[in-house]
Motif scaffolding. Structure first.
Motif, PDB file in Angstrom:
ATOM      1  N   VAL A 181       2.204  -1.979  13.000  1.00 46.52           N
ATOM      2  CA  VAL A 181       2.902  -1.840  11.727  1.00 46.52           C
ATOM      3  C   VAL A 181       3.932  -2.947  11.578  1.00 46.52           C
ATOM      4  O   VAL A 181       4.634  -3.287  12.529  1.00 46.52           O
ATOM      5  CB  VAL A 181       3.608  -0.464  11.636  1.00 46.52           C
ATOM      6  N   THR A 214      -3.736   5.382   0.463  1.00 48.34           N
ATOM      7  CA  THR A 214      -3.502   4.735   1.759  1.00 48.34           C
ATOM      8  C   THR A 214      -3.705   5.715   2.897  1.00 48.34           C
ATOM      9  O   THR A 214      -4.314   5.383   3.927  1.00 48.34           O
ATOM     10  CB  THR A 214      -2.079   4.145   1.807  1.00 48.34           C
ATOM     11  N   VAL A 221      -0.707  -2.652   9.268  1.00 51.59           N
ATOM     12  CA  VAL A 221      -0.088  -2.159   8.041  1.00 51.59           C
ATOM     13  C   VAL A 221       1.212  -2.916   7.801  1.00 51.59           C
ATOM     14  O   VAL A 221       2.016  -3.069   8.720  1.00 51.59           O
ATOM     15  CB  VAL A 221       0.219  -0.647   8.131  1.00 51.59           C
ATOM     16  N   CYS A 240       0.820  -1.216   0.000  1.00 49.69           N
ATOM     17  CA  CYS A 240       0.000   0.000   0.000  1.00 49.69           C
ATOM     18  C   CYS A 240       0.851   1.262   0.000  1.00 49.69           C
ATOM     19  O   CYS A 240       0.335   2.370  -0.179  1.00 49.69           O
ATOM     20  CB  CYS A 240      -0.951   0.003   1.193  1.00 49.69           C
TER      21      CYS A 240
END
Length: 355
Positions: free
Chosen positions: A186, A145, A161, A134
């Motif tokens: 993340v 995004t 993410v 992304c």
């Protein structure tokens, strides 16, 4: 630099295998693309408007419920990418087309908001992205995004993410707000710390130096970062397990995971061709060790084994990783993302329902 290297600079695949669904492309608006073209060509971006943006994840060995991808195809050009075969469903090749023909889902933020407003929506973590990155280079200009992250923050919805690109630093402000509410995790993917190998293996991703800096920056802002050592490729980057884990820990990552490479569908031809070009001295060794980990094949579809492999070589990798994980991450903690804060923001006219 050889003529071939000059013509394919910044490109992962050298070949463009015919799509399994080529026979279904009659009348396709994009039929003018040449499947035999392998030289460096300008990336084409095509706007598409899908009807849905969130996909249910049904694989039992993936601890996620949903994924969403604002882009189909990926400029990063990672040679081994498991997502390459998905490009064939759109009528393109998994080879050069995958990294040079990118479909932009222009209405992705709006679709996301529409979905989250449905009465029967079940709040579970959504992964950005489960397929293509992304934060690939075009995101810098298009910003899909970032818009989707803002929607998720507005709704107080949990999100994961995963990326190979330092561009995620741009959105540290939104990620920090999500982290404050325990709504984001993340993952930064690091395949190698060797820049020469990185340029060949995943030519348009951020360098390892930039990725480590990104981990540090996000960690300093209170954003939890996991490192994905993926994929581990026998006789190519497996010797870096310790060094990658050590570097990730020192730069603030809270956890680390790994996956063994698997060459699904046309990826076998694409990766084998890449090996014969860059590493002809050990290409057969790499492929043979890979086959030994996937039951005499270069890919396994068996849940629970496909990403870890089996046999002596897979066990050796598992043990190395276990020791590295214990040494560098034993005292670190990870938090589960919250789902109880979900609250769709009011729309214009919603106030009338309060009376």
């Amino acid at each position: 630099m050889s003529d071939r290297q000059q013509k394919t600079k910044g490109q992962g695949a050298f070949i463009n295998p015919e799509s399994r669904f080529l026979k279904n492309r009659d009348g396709d608006a994009f039929d003018d693309l040449q499947f035999e073209e392998v030289e460096n060509r300008k990336t084409t971006f095509i706007e598409v408007y899908p009807k849905t943006i969130i996909n249910k994840v049904k694989s039992p060995d993936i601890p996620l419920s949903y994924s969403m991808n604002p882009y189909q195809g990926c400029e990063h050009g990672c040679t081994y990418c498991y997502a390459r075969p998905t490009h064939e469903y759109w009528g393109y090749s998994a080879g050069v087309d995958f990294e040079r023909v990118v479909l932009v889902k222009k209405n992705a933020p709006e679709l996301l908001e529409e979905t989250l407003r449905k009465r029967n929506w079940e709040v579970k973590t959504i992964m950005l992205s489960g397929n293509t990155d992304c934060y690939q280079p075009c995101e810098k200009k298009l910003g899909l995004t970032r818009k989707m992250l803002q929607v998720l923050l507005d709704f107080k919805h949990p999100v994961g993410v995963i990326t190979k690109n330092a561009l995620i630093e741009r959105d540290a402000d939104i990620l920090q707000e999500l982290a404050r509410l325990q709504l984001v995790g993340v993952s930064i993917s690091i395949t190698t710390l060797k820049e020469d190998l990185r340029r060949k293996l995943e030519p348009r991703t951020a360098s390892a130096k930039k990725k480590l800096r990104t981990i540090e920056l996000l960690a300093e802002k209170g954003i939890p970062v996991n490192v994905m050592l993926a994929p581990v490729i026998p006789a190519l980057n497996e010797e870096e397990i310790f060094s990658i884990c050590k570097a990730a820990s020192e730069h603030g990552a809270t956890s680390v995971h790994y996956q063994i490479v698997r060459l699904n569908g046309p990826n076998e031809a694409i990766f084998s061709n890449w090996l014969s070009h860059h590493y002809p001295d050990r290409s057969e060794k790499i492929l043979n060790q890979l086959r030994s980990m996937h039951g005499d094949a270069v890919n396994s579809s068996v849940f629970g084994k496909r990403m870890r492999g089996e046999g002596h070589f897979a066990e050796n990798i598992r043990q190395q990783f276990a020791v590295a994980q214990k040494r560098f991450f034993s005292e670190k903690q990870t938090n589960h993302l919250r789902t109880d804060l979900f609250c769709p923001p009011l729309q214009e006219g919603d106030q009338l329902t309060l009376f």
